[in-house]
Write an enzyme that holds these catalytic residues in place. Structure first.
Site, PDB file in Angstrom:
ATOM      1  CB  CYS A  24      -0.950  -0.068   1.194  1.00 62.96           C
ATOM      2  SG  CYS A  24      -2.335   1.080   1.137  1.00 62.96           S
TER       3      CYS A  24
ATOM      4  CG  HIS B 121      -5.292  -0.954  -2.670  1.00 60.72           C
ATOM      5  ND1 HIS B 121      -4.338  -0.376  -3.475  1.00 60.72           N
ATOM      6  CD2 HIS B 121      -4.889  -0.718  -1.395  1.00 60.72           C
ATOM      7  CE1 HIS B 121      -3.404   0.183  -2.743  1.00 60.72           C
ATOM      8  NE2 HIS B 121      -3.724  -0.003  -1.469  1.00 60.72           N
TER       9      HIS B 121
ATOM     10  CG  ASP C 192      -5.928  -0.650  -6.493  1.00 63.30           C
ATOM     11  OD1 ASP C 192      -6.640   0.305  -6.145  1.00 63.30           O
ATOM     12  OD2 ASP C 192      -4.817  -0.886  -5.993  1.00 63.30           O
TER      13      ASP C 192
END
Length: 295
Positions: A173, A262, A230
Site C-alpha cells: 500500500c 487493492h 484496484d
C-alpha cells in the site's frame, strides 16, 4: 482539501472495496488484543500467523538523528550474515500483519526489519480508528525524512550483523510507494518489491516527485504487484509506469492480478485474495533471489 487530509490513490483503493460478510471476522476488541490495527476494519479470523521457531525476533530502537525510531525485526537464529530486507508498512502502523510479514521473510533467510517511521508524531497509528485521522499523520511525512530513516534502518541492520550489501525492500500500500521512492534514492539497494504502491501523488510539497516522475532515476530493479480491480490505482496507470521505466531502460517487471482489489495480500482484511497473495509472495521471493538479496 489540504494535502494532509487528501485521499491518496492507495487510500481510495482501501476504502472502495465491495463490503464483505462479517462472518469469519473477529471483534474489534479481539483484533486489538491480537495486535491488529483499528482503522482497517474487521479482522479475518483466519489471518496468517507465522511462528518464531528458528528465529530471533524482537523490538528495537534505531538511532535517527537525535531520536530513536521503534522497529520490529526477525532473523534466522544464529545467522549473523543474513541479507537485509526492509519492510515498508501500510498507513496503519507497525501492527501484527507487518510483523508477521517480517517473520515470513526471516523464514526465507532474511534479516527483516520493519521501522515505525511515523513515530515522531507521538501517535500509535494502530490505535486510530478512522482513516481520516491517519491521513494527517502519514501524509505529513516528508520524503526526505522517510528516505533518511530507511538508510538508517539498513545501516542499523548492518551493525547488528546483517549483510547490508544484499539489501532489499518490500512494501505494501503506502509502503509500496515507499519501495519506488527508495529504489530511486539508494545506490546500495539490490532489489525492491512493491505491492500495489501508489504511482502518482496528489500535490504535496513534502513529496517532491511521485514514483512516475522518478522513473528515470531508478537505481534498483523493482517488481510491481498490482490488482486489476484496484479502484484507486487503475491498470492504465500501471501500464504508464511500465512504459516510463522501459523508455528510460530501467529494470522492472509487473504482474497484474485481474480480479484482485487493492490490499489483496493483506490476509487480515476482507480485501485478501488467497490465490493472488500466494502467487505474489512466490514472485517476490523469486525476485529477491534473482537479484542476489536472497540465496
Amino acid at each position: 482539501m489540504s494535502f494532509e487530509t487528501t485521499m491518496t490513490s492507495d487510500v481510495v483503493g482501501l476504502t472502495k472495496i465491495a463490503p464483505v460478510s462479517r462472518r469469519g471476522f473477529i471483534s474489534a476488541t479481539a483484533a486489538v488484543a491480537a495486535g491488529y490495527t483499528l482503522a482497517a476494519g474487521p479482522v479475518r479470523a483466519e489471518a496468517i500467523a507465522t511462528d518464531t521457531n528458528g528465529l530471533q525476533v524482537g523490538d528495537a530502537r534505531i538511532k535517527v538523528g537525535s531520536e530513536q525510531m521503534p522497529a520490529y525485526f526477525a532473523r534466522p537464529a544464529g545467522n549473523t550474515k543474513a541479507p537485509v530486507i526492509i519492510v515498508a508498512m501500510e498507513i496503519f502502523g507497525l501492527h501484527e500483519y507487518i510483523k508477521d510479514v517480517t517473520r515470513r521473510l526471516a523464514k526465507l533467510g532474511a534479516f527483516a526489519v520493519a521501522p515505525d517511521y511515523y513515530f515522531r508524531k507521538g501517535t500509535d497509528l494502530t490505535k486510530i480508528s478512522e482513516i481520516k485521522d491517519l491521513l494527517s499523520v502519514v501524509n505529513a511525512k516528508p520524503d526526505a525524512e522517510l528516505l533518511s530513516d530507511l538508510d538508517a534502518t539498513a545501516a542499523w541492520a548492518g551493525l547488528q550483523g546483517g549483510d547490508a550489501t544484499r539489501l532489499g525492500i518490500i512494501g505494501f500500500c503506502r509502503g509500496g510507494r515507499t519501495v519506488w521512492e527508495y529504489a530511486a534514492h539508494s545506490g546500495t539497494l539490490k532489489a525492491g518489491v512493491a505491492f500495489y504502491g501508489t504511482l502518482v501523488d496528489p500535490a504535496n510539497p513534502l513529496w517532491p516527485k511521485s514514483p512516475m516522475q522518478l522513473a528515470p532515476e531508478m537505481k534498483a530493479p523493482v517488481l510491481g504487484l498490482y490488482g486489476g480491480a484496484d479502484t484507486g490505482i487503475p491498470v492504465a496507470q500501471v501500464e504508464q509506469m511500465k512504459a516510463a521505466l522501459a523508455e528510460n531502460k530501467k529494470t522492472a517487471e509487473f504482474k497484474i492480478y485481474p480480479e484482485a482489489p487493492h490490499g489483496f495480500h493483506a490476509d487480515y482484511r476482507g480485501s485478501y485474495r488467497k490465490d493472488a497473495a500466494e502467487d505474489a509472495w512466490k514472485q517476490a521471493e523469486a525476485w529477491f533471489k534473482k537479484y542476489g538479496v536472497l540465496s
